[in-house]
Design an enzyme around this catalytic site. Structure first.
Site, PDB file in Angstrom:
ATOM      1  CG  ASP A   1      -0.218   0.095   2.475  1.00 24.50           C
ATOM      2  OD1 ASP A   1       0.801   0.164   2.680  1.00 24.50           O
ATOM      3  OD2 ASP A   1      -0.839   0.060   3.563  1.00 24.50           O
TER       4      ASP A   1
ATOM      5  CG  HIS B   1      10.248 -25.042  11.901  1.00 24.85           C
ATOM      6  ND1 HIS B   1       9.963 -24.935  13.189  1.00 24.85           N
ATOM      7  CD2 HIS B   1      11.398 -25.706  11.475  1.00 24.85           C
ATOM      8  CE1 HIS B   1      11.332 -25.510  13.899  1.00 24.85           C
ATOM      9  NE2 HIS B   1      12.141 -25.698  12.906  1.00 24.85           N
TER      10      HIS B   1
ATOM     11  CB  CYS C   1       0.890  -2.633   4.701  1.00 23.69           C
ATOM     12  SG  CYS C   1       0.537  -3.802   6.015  1.00 23.69           S
TER      13      CYS C   1
ATOM     14  CG  HIS D   1       8.962 -28.859  10.514  1.00 20.04           C
ATOM     15  ND1 HIS D   1       8.511 -28.286  11.793  1.00 20.04           N
ATOM     16  CD2 HIS D   1      10.296 -29.016  10.591  1.00 20.04           C
ATOM     17  CE1 HIS D   1       9.363 -28.051  12.545  1.00 20.04           C
ATOM     18  NE2 HIS D   1      10.417 -28.685  12.157  1.00 20.04           N
TER      19      HIS D   1
ATOM     20  CB  THR E   1       2.230  -2.912  10.906  1.00 18.55           C
ATOM     21  OG1 THR E   1       1.100  -3.212  10.477  1.00 18.55           O
ATOM     22  CG2 THR E   1       2.017  -1.473  11.879  1.00 18.55           C
TER      23      THR E   1
HETATM   24  C1  RB5 Z   1      -1.863   2.503   6.647  1.00 17.51           C
HETATM   25  O1  RB5 Z   1      -2.061   3.552   7.447  1.00 17.51           O
HETATM   26  C2  RB5 Z   1      -1.569   1.417   7.481  1.00 17.51           C
HETATM   27  O2  RB5 Z   1      -2.691   1.156   8.348  1.00 17.51           O
HETATM   28  C3  RB5 Z   1      -1.224   0.217   6.763  1.00 17.51           C
HETATM   29  O3  RB5 Z   1      -0.234   0.369   5.973  1.00 17.51           O
HETATM   30  C4  RB5 Z   1      -0.905  -1.193   7.716  1.00 17.51           C
HETATM   31  O4  RB5 Z   1       0.060  -0.907   8.507  1.00 17.51           O
HETATM   32  C5  RB5 Z   1      -2.260  -2.092   8.116  1.00 17.51           C
HETATM   33  O5  RB5 Z   1      -1.837  -2.940   8.607  1.00 17.51           O
END
Ligand code: RB5
Length: 148
Positions: free
Chosen positions: A8, A98, A65, A133, A67
């Site tokens: 994203d 694994h 993304c 595994h 996180t």
């Molecule tokens: C975008 O602001 C953020 O929410 C997205 O990139 C991600 O971290 C969602 O899990």
């Protein structure tokens, strides 16, 4: 290796850097976007990359993304996709040894560029260990058939 990649807006800078890194290493990259830092929605890209892995169009997928969490939640909705959110090289290695992870999820806002590339490198180079595994990965597939 043929690798599908997507991000994203939050993952866009790291996705672009990973793409360069993969090409330098001789991999073929299918880029499903996004194409800028303009705000967008991570499930759209997780879906496209997951479908490419599920269909065999790509051998592996990489999703970025902010996180890595949203990408991993979405990618794991697709049968046959084993998406691993990795924050360090140890997790990347274990996700291959694994779990036979076929999609790697990363957080651009969590990792520095050097660490992210080291994670990608280890993840691509590490084989699945099989043995005990393999049974566990088969059990995941059975659960998918029953519940997805
Ligand atoms: C975008 O602001 C953020 O929410 C997205 O990139 C991600 O971290 C969602 O899990």
């Amino acid at each position: 290796m043929k690798i599908a990649i997507g991000s994203d807006h939050a993952g866009f800078p790291l996705k672009e850097r990973i793409k360069e890194f993969l090409v330098e290493k001789g991999h073929e990259v299918i880029d499903f976007g996004t194409t800028s830092r303009e705000s967008t929605h991570y499930p759209l890209f997780a879906k496209d990359v997951s479908l490419a892995v599920q269909s065999g169009e790509a051998e592996r997928g990489i999703l970025v993304c902010g996180t890595g969490i949203g990408m991993s939640i979405t990618a794991n909705k697709f049968r046959g996709v084993r998406a691993a959110l990795c924050c360090n090289e140890y997790m990347a290695r274990m996700s291959r040894l694994h779990n036979d992870a076929n999609v790697l999820c990363l957080g651009d806002r969590v990792l520095g560029e050097d660490l992210a590339l080291a994670i990608v490198d280890v993840w691509l180079e590490t084989p699945f260990e099989g043995g005990r595994h393999a049974k566990r990965v088969e059990l995941i597939a059975e659960i998918e058939k029953e519940h997805l």
